[in-house]
Each structure stands twice: as C-alpha cells, then as structure tokens.
Design an enzyme around this catalytic site. Structure first.
Site, short mmCIF file in Angstrom:
data_model
loop_
_atom_site.label_atom_id
_atom_site.label_comp_id
_atom_site.label_asym_id
_atom_site.label_seq_id
_atom_site.Cartn_x
_atom_site.Cartn_y
_atom_site.Cartn_z
N ARG A 73 0.88 -1.28 -0.14
CA ARG A 73 -0.02 0.23 -0.17
C ARG A 73 0.75 0.74 0.05
O ARG A 73 1.04 2.07 -0.89
CB ARG A 73 -0.99 -0.06 1.60
CG ARG A 73 -2.16 -0.79 1.09
CD ARG A 73 -2.50 -1.04 2.35
NE ARG A 73 -1.77 -2.40 2.71
CZ ARG A 73 -1.98 -3.87 2.49
NH1 ARG A 73 -2.71 -3.94 1.53
NH2 ARG A 73 -1.39 -4.48 2.74
N THR A 74 2.13 1.21 0.76
CA THR A 74 2.78 2.55 1.19
C THR A 74 2.88 2.77 -0.40
O THR A 74 3.26 4.01 -1.02
CB THR A 74 3.36 2.60 1.79
OG1 THR A 74 2.48 2.28 3.62
CG2 THR A 74 4.17 3.79 2.45
N LYS A 102 26.39 1.56 10.95
CA LYS A 102 28.09 0.39 10.55
C LYS A 102 28.74 1.47 8.68
O LYS A 102 29.83 1.59 8.46
CB LYS A 102 28.17 -0.80 10.04
CG LYS A 102 28.16 -1.43 11.56
CD LYS A 102 28.62 -2.93 11.92
CE LYS A 102 27.71 -3.67 12.19
NZ LYS A 102 27.33 -4.87 12.51
N ARG A 123 11.35 3.41 2.87
CA ARG A 123 11.21 2.90 3.86
C ARG A 123 12.27 1.71 4.72
O ARG A 123 12.62 1.70 3.53
CB ARG A 123 10.40 2.49 3.65
CG ARG A 123 10.04 0.95 4.94
CD ARG A 123 8.33 0.18 4.64
NE ARG A 123 7.28 1.09 4.80
CZ ARG A 123 6.06 0.40 4.55
NH1 ARG A 123 6.50 -0.96 4.13
NH2 ARG A 123 4.93 1.60 5.51
N HIS A 151 5.63 5.84 11.34
CA HIS A 151 5.23 6.39 10.01
C HIS A 151 4.45 6.93 9.98
O HIS A 151 2.91 6.69 9.97
CB HIS A 151 4.60 4.53 10.27
CG HIS A 151 4.31 3.78 8.49
ND1 HIS A 151 3.57 4.26 7.61
CD2 HIS A 151 3.81 3.32 7.94
CE1 HIS A 151 3.32 4.20 6.51
NE2 HIS A 151 3.40 3.13 6.58
C1 NCD Z 1 2.43 -1.24 7.90
C2 NCD Z 1 3.82 -1.21 8.80
O1 NCD Z 1 4.18 -0.99 7.76
O2 NCD Z 1 4.02 -0.68 9.46
N1 NCD Z 1 1.46 -1.46 6.95
C3 NCD Z 1 1.11 -0.50 5.74
O3 NCD Z 1 1.99 1.11 6.05
N2 NCD Z 1 0.07 0.15 6.10
C4 NCD Z 1 1.39 -1.82 8.98
C5 NCD Z 1 2.60 -3.45 8.77
O4 NCD Z 1 2.98 -3.70 8.61
O5 NCD Z 1 1.90 -3.61 10.00
#
Ligand code: NCD
Length: 324
Positions: A73-74, A102, A123, A151
């Site tokens: 999704r992200t 490191k 990410r 997040h």
């Molecule tokens: C979340 C994450 O990556 O922290 N997912 C997301 O971005 N929608 C939640 C998860 O991975 O459980």
C-alpha cells in the site's frame, strides 16, 4: 538540514503551506493548523481524483520511491499519488539491506537518488534511518516507516479517515489493539492524536506494550489512557478500534510470536457488542486479526483507509514540492 532543502524555484501555492522543501520524518512536526492544511488539501485531492482522475500539478517532477522493507500500500499509493499529479517515479523496491550505522550505504544511495529526483520516499528497517537520510539530503525526505520507529504518513491518513468517517476527532475514545510494542503505525498515531481531546485505550498482550517514550508523550499532554489485555472489556465503549498485526519480523524468539499472534481476533461476535456508530481500522496487511466476515460491515474502515492514503500522499507530495 531540514530548513535548507532545495526544491527549485516553484511558485508558492496556498498561503499556509509550511511544508515547501521540508522533510516529513515524524508526526511531532504537525500541529492542528498543519493537520488542517494537509486534510483540506487531501480533500481537494479526493475531489480532483473523483472528477478528473489526474492533474498536471507536479509535471516534470520526479519521486524516488526507495523501499528497503516490503510494502504494498505505502509504496504503490505514493507511486499512484505522484503519477496522478503528473509526476514521474523511480521505483526501487527490495533493496539489499546493509547497516546504516556501520556503512555509508544509505547516505550514498540517498546522494545518488537526489541527483536524479526532486523528493525521496524512504522505508527502512532501522529506527532513525529517515532522519539520517534527511541529514545527508538537500531534497525532501518522506519517512515511509523506519523500523519500529514511526510511520507518519500512515498516521495522517488514519486521522483523515477518522475525521471523515466520524465527523470529529475531539471527544473520541480510541482503542489500539495488538502489537503496540513493534507497531510503528500506533506509535505515530498516538503521538498525532494528542493534538486532540481524545481518550486512549491500549489493548495488548503483556509482552507487547506501548513503549514508555510514547506513553510519556501521552502523559505529558495530560491525556487519559487505560491499559488492558481484554478487548471484550472495552469493545462496547470505543469510537475507534484500531487493530494491528503482530509484527513477526521484529521478533528474535519466534516461540514468543506464536504464543501471542492470535490473541485478538475481531469477528462478528465481538462486533455485536460494539457501538453502531464506530469504526474498525487496520493499517493492513492483516493476518488473522480481523475476520473477513466483517469486511462488509459499514463500520469496517480499513479499505477506505487505504484509498485515503493516496489522497493524503498526493497532498504531502504537492506540499513538499511547493505546489500544495
Ligand atoms: C504497516 C507498516 O508497514 O508499518 N503497513 C502499512 O504501511 N500499511 C503495518 C504493518 O506492516 O503491519
């Protein structure tokens, strides 16, 4: 380097856009005025997509989408957001991970990508990685999850969804359920919700409590919170039930994971005790913690949440690139 980011010579957009050229690293950067701004632009983006599908606001701009951890999704909503605003994307998924602390690998990658792109979404599995990247980058960095840390863009879309679905944020009782220790979405969401008059309930197995530093933020603003193991105890009184996946990848001892992974399951039986006007949220992916049987319940908000993610990310990209 947060105040010295270079986004080129773009005209100022809305009067109150404070985000131009800024990094988005943590929800602590947001106050109510900034949240109102992002939510208003998010709403405009929703109208834009529903009426026209896309626009050319970010034409000529390039986003580098750099994901060192899995994402559906992200990653795809940031891509869709950029494409719908007329921009282009360099997608980099499943990068071989090597330690930021490191080696020079992350700074070098960031320096490389910023020579090509105007904004970088990152990410990374390490706590603080986004801040390190921002330190080295002149272009804006958007934190799309830094290990067990934060997040922020998820928390923004979560708040936007609560406000849209329930019509308010002040006065709500909000329960977060599941892995509150490793779940970065609930860390960010809690720290964002303290901007409003809400009451918190934290529901978790003994070994997965909300970290003390997050609880300290809640205490510091005088908000009330209650901790329990028992979701049945609170289901009838909450306006929001925010459910999380137990974060298997953060466990060193998988026996511990097995012991707690099915502690909470939201099903029809549980929902029969919930208020009529409330919502069930989940950042997704879900494993077993929400039964598919409640997907069609109007109170199930998780699919609306993921759609809203695109609107909020469109708002953020427009804002940091100076066109919000
Ligand atoms: C979340 C994450 O990556 O922290 N997912 C997301 O971005 N929608 C939640 C998860 O991975 O459980």
């Amino acid at each position: 380097m947060t105040n010295t980011k270079d986004t080129g010579q773009l005209p100022a957009g809305h009067v109150s856009n404070d985000f131009r050229g800024q990094d988005i690293l943590s929800v602590s950067q947001f106050d109510r005025a900034k949240l109102d701004y992002i939510f208003n632009v998010g709403q405009e983006m929703q109208v834009l997509v529903e009426r026209f599908g896309s626009a050319d606001l970010l034409q000529g701009k390039i986003l580098a989408n750099l994901f060192y951890e899995p994402s559906t999704r992200t990653s795809s909503s940031f891509m869709a957001a950029m494409l719908r605003l007329g921009g282009q994307v360099i997608p980099i998924n499943n990068v071989q991970y090597s330690s930021v602390t490191k080696g020079e690998s992350l700074p070098d990658t960031i320096r490389t990508l910023e020579s090509y792109a105007d904004v970088i979404v990152l990410r990374h599995p390490e706590l603080g990685a986004a801040a390190i990247a921002a330190h080295y980058a002149k272009k804006p960095i958007i934190n799309a999850g830094d290990g067990v840390g934060e997040h922020p863009t998820q928390a923004l879309l979560d708040l936007f969804t609560i406000n849209q679905d329930l019509g308010q944020l002040d006065g709500l009782k909000i329960a977060m359920v599941g892995d509150l220790k490793y779940g970065r979405t609930v860390h960010s969401l809690t720290k964002l919700l303290i901007n409003y008059g809400v009451e918190f309930v934290f529901v978790n197995p003994d070994i997965l409590p909300m970290p003390e530093d997050v609880l300290d933020v809640v205490r510091g603003t005088g908000h009330t919170f209650h901790q329990t193991k028992n979701v049945h105890e609170i289901i009838g009184e909450v306006d929001v039930l925010y459910v999380t996946r137990v974060q298997k990848e953060r466990f060193t001892d998988l026996e511990q994971y097995d012991r707690v992974k099915d502690d909470y399951v939201v099903d029809e039986a549980l929902m029969s005790h919930a208020k009529q006007k409330m919502i069930v949220m989940h950042p997704l992916p879900r494993i077993n913690e929400i039964s598919y049987a409640i997907d069609d319940d109007p109170r199930a908000a998780y699919f609306r949440q993921m759609r809203n993610g695109m609107y909020i990310r469109m708002a953020l990209l427009a804002a940091v690139l100076g066109k919000g």
